[in-house]
Design an enzyme around this catalytic site. Structure first.
Site, mmCIF file in Angstrom:
data_model
loop_
_atom_site.group_PDB
_atom_site.id
_atom_site.type_symbol
_atom_site.label_atom_id
_atom_site.label_comp_id
_atom_site.label_asym_id
_atom_site.label_seq_id
_atom_site.Cartn_x
_atom_site.Cartn_y
_atom_site.Cartn_z
ATOM 1 N N SER A 199 0.613 -1.327 0.494
ATOM 2 C CA SER A 199 -0.350 0.260 -0.173
ATOM 3 C C SER A 199 1.050 1.210 -0.112
ATOM 4 O O SER A 199 2.278 1.165 0.281
ATOM 5 C CB SER A 199 -0.670 -0.184 0.970
ATOM 6 N N TYR A 213 -1.884 -1.240 10.557
ATOM 7 C CA TYR A 213 -2.288 -1.239 8.884
ATOM 8 C C TYR A 213 -0.684 -0.390 8.180
ATOM 9 O O TYR A 213 0.020 -1.367 7.637
ATOM 10 C CB TYR A 213 -3.128 -0.334 8.254
HETATM 11 N N1 LIG Z 1 -8.958 -0.851 -0.962
HETATM 12 C C1 LIG Z 1 -7.625 0.800 -0.976
HETATM 13 O O1 LIG Z 1 -7.849 0.941 -0.163
HETATM 14 C C2 LIG Z 1 -6.324 -0.610 -0.694
HETATM 15 C C3 LIG Z 1 -5.354 0.136 -1.173
HETATM 16 C C4 LIG Z 1 -4.027 0.273 -0.939
HETATM 17 C C5 LIG Z 1 -3.867 -1.625 -0.802
HETATM 18 N N2 LIG Z 1 -4.795 -2.288 -0.201
HETATM 19 C C6 LIG Z 1 -4.876 -3.679 -0.325
HETATM 20 O O2 LIG Z 1 -5.222 -4.515 -1.324
HETATM 21 C C7 LIG Z 1 -5.431 -6.141 -0.946
HETATM 22 C C8 LIG Z 1 -6.773 -6.332 -1.057
HETATM 23 O O3 LIG Z 1 -7.669 -5.328 -0.832
HETATM 24 P P1 LIG Z 1 -9.800 -4.572 -1.514
HETATM 25 O O4 LIG Z 1 -8.937 -3.013 -1.419
HETATM 26 O O5 LIG Z 1 -9.787 -5.344 -2.410
HETATM 27 O O6 LIG Z 1 -10.591 -5.421 0.292
HETATM 28 P P2 LIG Z 1 -11.033 -6.412 -0.014
HETATM 29 O O7 LIG Z 1 -11.958 -5.970 -1.220
HETATM 30 O O8 LIG Z 1 -11.720 -5.953 1.479
HETATM 31 O O9 LIG Z 1 -10.865 -7.553 -0.178
HETATM 32 C C9 LIG Z 1 -9.925 -7.918 0.214
HETATM 33 C C10 LIG Z 1 -10.120 -9.850 0.631
HETATM 34 O O10 LIG Z 1 -9.232 -10.377 1.744
HETATM 35 C C11 LIG Z 1 -9.759 -11.399 1.775
HETATM 36 N N3 LIG Z 1 -9.123 -11.809 3.555
HETATM 37 C C12 LIG Z 1 -9.876 -11.228 4.037
HETATM 38 N N4 LIG Z 1 -9.275 -11.815 5.001
HETATM 39 C C13 LIG Z 1 -8.605 -13.177 4.457
HETATM 40 C C14 LIG Z 1 -8.387 -14.568 5.965
HETATM 41 N N5 LIG Z 1 -8.351 -14.109 6.960
HETATM 42 N N6 LIG Z 1 -8.470 -15.120 4.966
HETATM 43 C C15 LIG Z 1 -8.458 -15.346 3.672
HETATM 44 N N7 LIG Z 1 -8.815 -13.995 3.185
HETATM 45 C C16 LIG Z 1 -8.569 -13.349 3.531
HETATM 46 C C17 LIG Z 1 -11.161 -10.755 2.373
HETATM 47 O O11 LIG Z 1 -11.827 -12.396 1.360
HETATM 48 P P3 LIG Z 1 -12.451 -13.392 2.643
HETATM 49 O O12 LIG Z 1 -13.289 -11.948 2.848
HETATM 50 O O13 LIG Z 1 -13.981 -13.824 1.474
HETATM 51 O O14 LIG Z 1 -11.694 -14.469 3.339
HETATM 52 C C18 LIG Z 1 -10.806 -10.150 0.883
HETATM 53 O O15 LIG Z 1 -11.223 -11.521 -1.092
HETATM 54 C C19 LIG Z 1 -4.991 -5.991 0.713
HETATM 55 O O16 LIG Z 1 -4.213 -6.242 0.871
HETATM 56 C C20 LIG Z 1 -5.407 -3.977 0.770
HETATM 57 O O17 LIG Z 1 -4.501 -4.035 2.482
HETATM 58 C C21 LIG Z 1 -5.846 -1.831 -0.715
#
Ligand SMILES: NC(=O)c1ccc[n+]([C@@H]2O[C@H](COP(=O)([O-])OP(=O)(O)OC[C@H]3O[C@@H](n4cnc5c(N)ncnc54)[C@H](OP(=O)(O)O)[C@@H]3O)[C@@H](O)[C@H]2O)c1
Length: 278
Positions: free
Chosen positions: A144, A157
């Site tokens: 991130s 985080y």
């Molecule tokens: N959205 C942003 O602004 C942003 C910015 C920078 C970085 N990121 C990073 O991008 C990545 C994806 O996030 P996103 O934004 O796409 O969020 P999201 O829509 O909430 O997706 C998160 C994913 O992680 C999975 N997950 C969470 N806990 C888990 C566990 N214990 N075991 C297996 N899977 C798990 C969730 O699936 P289940 O709940 O079905 O398990 C979901 O598929 C993350 O690493 C996040 O830190 C996001």
């Protein structure tokens, strides 16, 4: 060194593929002909995505809580049992606590370390030990922009994402010349389920960060897969995010951190400084 050439018995394991950036990374890899193994806890969501992608490539679904070491330990064995080889690993699953540490349940802080840090080390180590002897493979870790500086309001985080960054950069250097490519994808803000899962009002978050920083999930996913394919090592998708991250790194932290602390919507909420209507 580009992405490995797709092969029928090879698969790209994508964690956190049930929503957001992970689902789009799986789509992007499938579009480029790579079979995918979709991993997350919500199996119904993974099956929906599998139905969408199945006409293009071989798709496997493995429901797994990557924060649970025993469940995680069986993941690659299950891939092997299905007659597949992991030639791409995408460590995308991630969760985030948002707000004041004074209000955050300690269990949530620890769960975040298990998913964002422990699972990344565990799965990466297993993948590297399979890939290096074969002389081919690719690993994409999702960090991130919050991993580039301390971030009051999301301190735990940001620290987990700083870990992902330094681990991935170091690993890339360590594996140079082995045939295994490693890349770091560091998105700025993206509209996914991330904020909702963290219990944060998306509107307040959106108000706090300039519109130009927000990127569509699919573009972020494409930038990550392109970085792997082009052996770029590290990518922050979007020029505004790249520039602001570099700029924030240049500002002395004694000035930067009070400013960030003052602006963060999670801290405003938790410390009673939120004057906007809810
Ligand atoms: N959205 C942003 O602004 C942003 C910015 C920078 C970085 N990121 C990073 O991008 C990545 C994806 O996030 P996103 O934004 O796409 O969020 P999201 O829509 O909430 O997706 C998160 C994913 O992680 C999975 N997950 C969470 N806990 C888990 C566990 N214990 N075991 C297996 N899977 C798990 C969730 O699936 P289940 O709940 O079905 O398990 C979901 O598929 C993350 O690493 C996040 O830190 C996001």
């Amino acid at each position: 060194m580009a992405l490995p050439t797709p092969a029928p018995t090879n698969t790209a394991v994508v964690t956190g593929a049930s929503s957001g950036i992970g689902a789009d990374i799986a789509r992007e890899l499938a579009d480029r002909g790579h079979g995918v193994t979709l991993v997350a806890r919500r199996e119904d969501r993974l099956r929906d995505l599998a139905d969408e992608l199945a006409s293009r490539v071989r798709v496997e679904v493995i429901a797994c809580d990557v924060g649970d070491s025993a469940a995680r330990g069986g993941l690659f064995d299950e891939v092997d049992r299905r007659g597949l080889t992991v030639d791409i690993l995408v460590n995308n699953a991630g969760i985030g606590t948002i707000g004041s540490v004074t209000k955050t349940p300690v269990d949530d802080e620890i769960a975040q370390v298990r998913v964002n840090v422990e699972a990344v080390i565990d799965l990466t180590t297993r993948a590297v030990q399979q890939m290096v002897p074969r002389g081919r493979g690719a690993i994409l870790n999702v960090g991130s922009t919050a991993g580039y500086y301390p971030f009051p309001g999301q301190v735990g985080y940001a620290a987990t994402k700083a870990f992902v960054r330094t681990y991935t950069e170091g690993l890339r250097a360590e594996l140079a010349g082995t045939g295994v490519t490693v890349a770091l994808l560091s998105p700025g803000p993206v509209r996914t389920e991330f904020l909702k899962s963290a219990g944060m009002d998306e509107r307040k978050f959106a108000d706090a960060f300039p519109k130009s920083l927000w990127m569509p999930s699919r573009e972020v996913a494409r930038a990550g897969v392109d970085a792997l394919d082009g052996d770029k090592g590290s990518v922050i998708p979007g020029l505004p995010s790249r520039l602001s991250t570099r700029l924030l790194q240049l500002v002395p932290r004694r000035f930067l951190l009070p400013l960030l602390a003052n602006q963060h919507p999670g801290l405003k909420r938790d410390l009673g400084r939120d004057r906007s209507a809810s």
